[in-house]
Design a protein around this motif. Structure first.
Motif, PDB file in Angstrom:
ATOM      1  N   ALA A  69       0.818  -1.214   0.000  1.00 23.05           N
ATOM      2  CA  ALA A  69       0.000   0.000   0.000  1.00 23.05           C
ATOM      3  C   ALA A  69       0.849   1.260   0.000  1.00 23.05           C
ATOM      4  CB  ALA A  69      -0.927  -0.005   1.217  1.00 23.05           C
ATOM      5  N   LEU A  70       1.927   1.238   0.759  1.00 21.26           N
ATOM      6  CA  LEU A  70       2.758   2.428   0.938  1.00 21.26           C
ATOM      7  C   LEU A  70       3.708   2.678  -0.223  1.00 21.26           C
ATOM      8  CD1 LEU A  70       3.733   4.737   2.799  1.00 21.26           C
ATOM      9  CD2 LEU A  70       5.310   3.081   3.839  1.00 21.26           C
ATOM     10  N   ASN A  71       4.237   1.613  -0.816  1.00 22.09           N
ATOM     11  CA  ASN A  71       5.352   1.754  -1.747  1.00 22.09           C
ATOM     12  C   ASN A  71       5.043   1.428  -3.202  1.00 22.09           C
ATOM     13  OD1 ASN A  71       7.693   2.208   0.256  1.00 22.09           O
ATOM     14  ND2 ASN A  71       6.680   0.385   1.071  1.00 22.09           N
ATOM     15  N   THR A  72       3.880   0.867  -3.472  1.00 23.72           N
ATOM     16  CA  THR A  72       3.585   0.448  -4.851  1.00 23.72           C
ATOM     17  C   THR A  72       2.161   0.804  -5.252  1.00 23.72           C
ATOM     18  OG1 THR A  72       2.554  -1.750  -4.516  1.00 23.72           O
ATOM     19  CG2 THR A  72       4.952  -1.626  -4.267  1.00 23.72           C
ATOM     20  N   GLY A  73       1.977   1.003  -6.542  1.00 24.14           N
ATOM     21  CA  GLY A  73       0.621   1.030  -7.074  1.00 24.14           C
ATOM     22  C   GLY A  73       0.078  -0.382  -7.194  1.00 24.14           C
ATOM     23  N   GLY A  74       0.973  -1.345  -7.074  1.00 25.68           N
ATOM     24  CA  GLY A  74       0.671  -2.764  -7.193  1.00 25.68           C
ATOM     25  C   GLY A  74       1.878  -3.462  -7.776  1.00 25.68           C
ATOM     26  N   LEU A  75       1.831  -4.761  -7.821  1.00 25.27           N
ATOM     27  CA  LEU A  75       2.870  -5.550  -8.465  1.00 25.27           C
ATOM     28  C   LEU A  75       2.268  -6.309  -9.637  1.00 25.27           C
ATOM     29  CD1 LEU A  75       4.704  -7.198  -5.408  1.00 25.27           C
ATOM     30  CD2 LEU A  75       5.261  -5.042  -6.561  1.00 25.27           C
ATOM     31  N   VAL A  76       3.016  -6.366 -10.733  1.00 23.28           N
ATOM     32  CA  VAL A  76       2.646  -7.174 -11.890  1.00 23.28           C
ATOM     33  C   VAL A  76       3.720  -8.255 -11.997  1.00 23.28           C
ATOM     34  CG1 VAL A  76       2.194  -7.176 -14.366  1.00 23.28           C
ATOM     35  CG2 VAL A  76       1.626  -5.161 -13.001  1.00 23.28           C
ATOM     36  N   VAL A  77       3.343  -9.509 -11.740  1.00 20.01           N
ATOM     37  CA  VAL A  77       4.347 -10.561 -11.602  1.00 20.01           C
ATOM     38  C   VAL A  77       3.984 -11.780 -12.445  1.00 20.01           C
ATOM     39  CG1 VAL A  77       4.911  -9.746  -9.287  1.00 20.01           C
ATOM     40  CG2 VAL A  77       3.291 -11.620  -9.555  1.00 20.01           C
ATOM     41  N   ASP A  78       4.965 -12.653 -12.622  1.00 22.01           N
ATOM     42  CA  ASP A  78       4.815 -13.880 -13.405  1.00 22.01           C
ATOM     43  C   ASP A  78       4.297 -13.563 -14.798  1.00 22.01           C
ATOM     44  OD1 ASP A  78       4.888 -16.518 -14.084  1.00 22.01           O
ATOM     45  OD2 ASP A  78       3.424 -17.203 -12.603  1.00 22.01           O
ATOM     46  N   HIS A  79       5.045 -12.678 -15.495  1.00 26.15           N
ATOM     47  CA  HIS A  79       4.727 -12.258 -16.868  1.00 26.15           C
ATOM     48  C   HIS A  79       3.394 -11.515 -16.949  1.00 26.15           C
ATOM     49  CE1 HIS A  79       8.062 -14.749 -18.387  1.00 26.15           C
ATOM     50  NE2 HIS A  79       7.628 -15.672 -17.548  1.00 26.15           N
ATOM     51  N   GLY A  80       2.895 -11.015 -15.814  1.00 30.23           N
ATOM     52  CA  GLY A  80       1.634 -10.296 -15.808  1.00 30.23           C
ATOM     53  C   GLY A  80       0.439 -11.158 -15.432  1.00 30.23           C
ATOM     54  N   TRP A  81       0.674 -12.441 -15.109  1.00 28.51           N
ATOM     55  CA  TRP A  81      -0.453 -13.296 -14.753  1.00 28.51           C
ATOM     56  C   TRP A  81      -1.142 -12.813 -13.480  1.00 28.51           C
ATOM     57  CZ3 TRP A  81      -2.437 -17.324 -17.600  1.00 28.51           C
ATOM     58  CH2 TRP A  81      -3.454 -18.064 -16.977  1.00 28.51           C
ATOM     59  N   PHE A  82      -0.338 -12.409 -12.488  1.00 32.11           N
ATOM     60  CA  PHE A  82      -0.876 -11.938 -11.216  1.00 32.11           C
ATOM     61  C   PHE A  82      -0.708 -10.431 -11.105  1.00 32.11           C
ATOM     62  CE2 PHE A  82       0.704 -16.283 -10.367  1.00 32.11           C
ATOM     63  CZ  PHE A  82      -0.495 -16.896 -10.052  1.00 32.11           C
ATOM     64  N   ARG A  83      -1.759  -9.741 -10.658  1.00 33.71           N
ATOM     65  CA  ARG A  83      -1.727  -8.305 -10.375  1.00 33.71           C
ATOM     66  C   ARG A  83      -2.054  -8.159  -8.890  1.00 33.71           C
ATOM     67  NH1 ARG A  83      -4.304  -7.717 -15.599  1.00 33.71           N
ATOM     68  NH2 ARG A  83      -2.800  -8.549 -17.080  1.00 33.71           N
ATOM     69  N   ILE A  84      -1.054  -7.852  -8.116  1.00 32.97           N
ATOM     70  CA  ILE A  84      -1.187  -7.793  -6.669  1.00 32.97           C
ATOM     71  C   ILE A  84      -1.464  -6.350  -6.266  1.00 32.97           C
ATOM     72  CG2 ILE A  84      -0.028  -8.228  -4.475  1.00 32.97           C
ATOM     73  CD1 ILE A  84       1.618 -10.379  -5.949  1.00 32.97           C
ATOM     74  N   PHE A  85      -2.500  -6.113  -5.493  1.00 32.87           N
ATOM     75  CA  PHE A  85      -2.960  -4.767  -5.187  1.00 32.87           C
ATOM     76  C   PHE A  85      -2.035  -4.067  -4.195  1.00 32.87           C
ATOM     77  CE2 PHE A  85      -7.586  -6.417  -5.728  1.00 32.87           C
ATOM     78  CZ  PHE A  85      -7.369  -6.556  -7.090  1.00 32.87           C
ATOM     79  N   GLY A  86      -1.890  -2.758  -4.407  1.00 31.45           N
ATOM     80  CA  GLY A  86      -1.172  -1.889  -3.490  1.00 31.45           C
ATOM     81  C   GLY A  86      -1.930  -0.585  -3.355  1.00 31.45           C
ATOM     82  N   GLY A  87      -1.254   0.516  -3.707  1.00 26.56           N
ATOM     83  CA  GLY A  87      -1.885   1.817  -3.620  1.00 26.56           C
ATOM     84  C   GLY A  87      -2.662   2.218  -4.853  1.00 26.56           C
ATOM     85  N   GLY A  88      -2.662   1.375  -5.890  1.00 33.35           N
ATOM     86  CA  GLY A  88      -3.459   1.612  -7.090  1.00 33.35           C
ATOM     87  C   GLY A  88      -2.703   2.337  -8.183  1.00 33.35           C
ATOM     88  N   GLY A  89      -2.972   1.965  -9.425  1.00 37.45           N
ATOM     89  CA  GLY A  89      -2.360   2.634 -10.565  1.00 37.45           C
ATOM     90  C   GLY A  89      -2.350   1.754 -11.794  1.00 37.45           C
ATOM     91  N   GLU A  90      -2.354   2.390 -12.982  1.00 39.48           N
ATOM     92  CA  GLU A  90      -2.311   1.700 -14.271  1.00 39.48           C
ATOM     93  C   GLU A  90      -3.469   0.714 -14.439  1.00 39.48           C
ATOM     94  OE1 GLU A  90       1.505   0.103 -15.329  1.00 39.48           O
ATOM     95  OE2 GLU A  90       2.590   1.840 -14.564  1.00 39.48           O
ATOM     96  N   GLY A  91      -4.616   1.056 -13.878  1.00 40.11           N
ATOM     97  CA  GLY A  91      -5.784   0.202 -14.010  1.00 40.11           C
ATOM     98  C   GLY A  91      -5.926  -0.851 -12.936  1.00 40.11           C
TER      99      GLY A  91
END
Length: 248
Positions: free
Chosen positions: A79-101
């Protein structure tokens, strides 16, 4: 299928993440000893198929305060440091502070709220599957990450905590557990998508005709559209199941 995924992930269940105490300021939640973020960032930087969605610090502080978790937890770090993580070639989108959809952890869970949510949404996969921490409302395994898959339309317990889920996704340890939802060449197809996009499958994977993912029609679609489609399908399945249970 969910039982198989759970058996592949169940080892080394981590204890529940630090959820802190209520009504602390963002500064109190952010300025803690031993924050998780440096370790998480090292993990992301060591994998070419993972990246951080940028986030303005002030937005991260707002989301952190709404969550009321500290930066010692994976939730707080994201939440504090990311808009989220896009991992495993984009298969998983892990939520953070939000961004890029990708939605932020506070808004997608309607936080702040008067009490802890019955389930806390924490991630999505490219097919529209959802991941949530069971807060008691899913009645599966409080504190564990659970998965609502497009193939089953039901919530299932993955048997791991949020921190382990995040690091497992970054490091590629979830690949075997989700292999039945992937097809030859998926990496190139998925990595070309924006974080706010997913892939719609027809026939859908919960149908008999859609069981072989490699043979169905695939096209990009807004993630919001996918989530709503599977939520509606799951609701219809539940209604049909309830009717059958009431039938003498």
């Amino acid at each position: 299928m969910l039982a198989e995924r759970r058996s592949l992930l169940i080892a080394d269940r981590t204890p529940p993440d630090d959820t802190g105490s209520m009504n602390r300021t963002a500064d109190e939640l952010a300025n803690v000893a031993d924050p998780v973020w440096p370790e998480m960032l090292r993990a992301v930087n060591s994998h070419d198929d993972a990246r951080v969605i940028p986030l303005p610090r002030e937005r991260g502080m707002r989301v952190l305060e709404a969550l009321q978790v500290t930066a010692r937890s994976a939730l707080g770090a994201l939440a504090l440091n990311t808009g989220g993580l896009v991992v495993d070639h984009g298969w998983f989108r892990i939520f953070g502070g939000g961004g890029e959809g990708v939605p932020d952890l506070a808004s997608v869970n309607s936080l702040p709220a008067s009490g802890p949510p019955p389930a806390l949404l924490v991630a999505q996969d490219v097919l529209g599957g959802q991941f949530a921490i069971d807060g008691g409302g899913l009645r599966l395994n409080p504190g564990a990450v659970c998965y609502l898959g497009p193939d089953t339309l039901t919530w299932g317990d993955l048997g791991i905590g949020h921190g382990q889920f995040v690091f497992s996704a970054i490091e590629g340890h979830l690949a075997e557990a989700f292999a039945d939802l992937r097809w030859p060449g998926w990496e190139e197809e998925v990595s070309a998508l924006a974080p706010g996009q997913g892939i719609t499958l027809y026939p859908p994977p919960f149908s008999e005709e859609g069981r072989d993912i490699g043979k169905v029609h695939r096209r990009p679609a807004p993630m919001e559209e996918l989530v709503l489609f599977y939520a509606d399908a799951a609701a219809q399945l539940n209604e049909r199941t309830d009717r059958e249970c009431r039938t003498p």
